[in-house]
Scaffold this active site. Structure first.
Site, PDB file in Angstrom:
ATOM      1  CB  CYS A 136      -0.950  -0.053   1.200  1.00  0.00           C
ATOM      2  SG  CYS A 136      -2.220   1.228   1.231  1.00  0.00           S
ATOM      3  CB  ILE A 137       0.810   4.381   1.961  1.00  0.00           C
ATOM      4  CG1 ILE A 137       1.422   5.784   1.814  1.00  0.00           C
ATOM      5  CG2 ILE A 137       0.763   3.956   3.419  1.00  0.00           C
ATOM      6  CD1 ILE A 137       1.312   6.371   0.438  1.00  0.00           C
TER       7      ILE A 137
END
Length: 220
Positions: A136-137
């Site tokens: 994800c991030i």
């Protein structure tokens, strides 16, 4: 022989900690593959606390290690206790905690720094050429861990990708169900909820990431 995998969490909840779906999918897939897992988190205060019902910031403080213990069912250790020699691989789920607690990317963007204990642990895996998975991030940490030229993905968000590029990473666009691998650095990344519209979509890429990280433990 069972692979031993360290998982670093960043709190509990997408807006101020670790993304719970991503964390659980990661832990589930590791268990399904027979890996031995130990969760870790930094023993620090969260940047802030968010009411996940209203989305509003709350006037209270919480500890990242204590909150992460909710996901790990209490079986968690301070990241300072993470010794690379004890594990074969490292995985970091996403959630805004990666950008707020494991680093200050949410505030500083391309000028961000990584929490010192987390950075030391992750760099130890990189220096030992042991596989790392960033979900994800969390690939916003990649350039700080590996240095310039590292290849990774956060999906296709233009602004975040531009910040990664400014930090020295090479961003590669990726669909939610796929992974990006930097073979030279044994780094695997996947967009998960940077793109996912459902938990099954998030799982499609995370499962591939976990599988590939475990394959790389044995030389790929």
């Amino acid at each position: 022989m069972k692979e031993k995998v360290a998982v670093i969490l960043s709190g509990c909840g997408v807006y101020d900690g670790a993304e719970i779906h991503e964390s659980v999918i990661t832990l589930l897939r590791l268990d399904q593959r027979g890996a031995q897992v130990q969760c870790f988190a930094p023993n620090i205060e969260q940047l802030h606390v968010v009411d996940h019902y209203s989305g509003d910031e709350m006037d209270e403080s919480r500890n990242v290690l204590v909150e992460s213990a909710r996901i790990a069912r209490g079986k968690i250790k301070d990241v300072r206790e993470l010794h690379v020699d004890d594990f074969d691989a490292l995985i970091l789920p996403g959630g805004f905690g990666a950008a707020k607690n494991l680093s200050d990317f949410a505030l500083s963007g391309a000028n961000c720094t990584v929490q010192p204990d987390v950075l030391a642990a992750a760099k130890a895996f990189a220096d030992a050429a042991k596989p790392i998975g960033l979900i994800c991030i969390s690939p916003v940490l990649a350039a700080r861990i590996f240095g310039n030229g590292v290849e990774c993905t956060i999906g296709n968000d233009h602004d975040t990708a531009a910040a990664l590029t400014q930090m020295g990473a090479v961003h590669r666009e990726c669909e939610v169900s796929e992974i990006i691998e930097d073979s030279a650095r044994k780094l695997v990344s996947t967009p998960a909820y940077m793109l996912a519209q459902s938990i099954s979509q998030a799982a499609s890429g995370i499962n591939k990431l976990v599988d590939r990280v475990l394959e790389l433990v044995h030389g790929g």
